[in-house]
Design an enzyme around this catalytic site. Sequence first.
Site, PDB file in Angstrom:
ATOM      1  N   GLY A 169       1.134  -0.068   4.024  1.00 60.33           N
ATOM      2  CA  GLY A 169       0.415   1.029   4.664  1.00 60.33           C
ATOM      3  C   GLY A 169       0.475   1.043   6.175  1.00 60.33           C
ATOM      4  O   GLY A 169      -0.141   1.884   6.816  1.00 60.33           O
ATOM      5  N   CYS A 170       1.200   0.111   6.775  1.00 60.28           N
ATOM      6  CA  CYS A 170       1.325   0.078   8.231  1.00 60.28           C
ATOM      7  C   CYS A 170       2.520   0.926   8.666  1.00 60.28           C
ATOM      8  O   CYS A 170       3.538   0.962   7.990  1.00 60.28           O
ATOM      9  CB  CYS A 170       1.526  -1.352   8.735  1.00 60.28           C
ATOM     10  SG  CYS A 170       0.018  -2.306   8.738  1.00 60.28           S
ATOM     11  N   GLU A 171       2.378   1.558   9.827  1.00 55.52           N
ATOM     12  CA  GLU A 171       3.449   2.354  10.411  1.00 55.52           C
ATOM     13  C   GLU A 171       4.641   1.459  10.762  1.00 55.52           C
ATOM     14  O   GLU A 171       5.789   1.811  10.553  1.00 55.52           O
ATOM     15  CB  GLU A 171       2.892   3.014  11.675  1.00 55.52           C
ATOM     16  CG  GLU A 171       3.753   4.070  12.279  1.00 55.52           C
ATOM     17  CD  GLU A 171       3.041   4.747  13.436  1.00 55.52           C
ATOM     18  OE1 GLU A 171       3.407   4.455  14.585  1.00 55.52           O
ATOM     19  OE2 GLU A 171       2.131   5.547  13.193  1.00 55.52           O
ATOM     20  N   SER A 172       4.352   0.293  11.327  1.00 54.59           N
ATOM     21  CA  SER A 172       5.406  -0.670  11.642  1.00 54.59           C
ATOM     22  C   SER A 172       5.297  -1.827  10.651  1.00 54.59           C
ATOM     23  O   SER A 172       4.314  -1.941   9.935  1.00 54.59           O
ATOM     24  CB  SER A 172       5.273  -1.170  13.083  1.00 54.59           C
ATOM     25  OG  SER A 172       3.940  -1.270  13.464  1.00 54.59           O
ATOM     26  N   GLY A 195      -3.089   1.254   8.739  1.00 49.78           N
ATOM     27  CA  GLY A 195      -2.524  -0.091   8.763  1.00 49.78           C
ATOM     28  C   GLY A 195      -3.548  -1.125   9.184  1.00 49.78           C
ATOM     29  O   GLY A 195      -3.656  -2.200   8.582  1.00 49.78           O
TER      30      GLY A 195
END
Length: 129
Positions: free
Chosen positions: A47-50, A118
């Site tokens: 669920g994190c962008e990075s 995230g």
Amino acid sequence: MTDTLSIKAQLQTCRSKEETFKTLVTLSKTLPRLTAEEKTEDNKIKGCESAVWLIIEESHGIRHFKADSDAKLMRGVLVAILSLVEGKTLTDIQQMDLKAELAELNLSSYLTSSRTNGVLAILGKIASN
């Protein structure tokens, strides 16, 4: 890693988005990198962008954390998060209002909706059994 009060003070004294960004990038350099072997799917936060990896180790009831990200800004955010929970027991962590603690660090302008998801996933893993 730098202590919580110092990190909190550094972030709270930032008076602009640029200053906060520079502080987070500087903090990111204090986070030890994980090895390739530690960057497993099991350690990856969903669920994190990075890409973000989090390892929780427990010794005598005390929790210790290792984390890494492929993004400098997120590494700085990780330093801030881990400074709040490092060396505490799971019970202590679960009794903390981690979202409120993070809100005091002036990070809101960097936590876009996808980054917030995230961060919430990171906080969830930190406070889980």
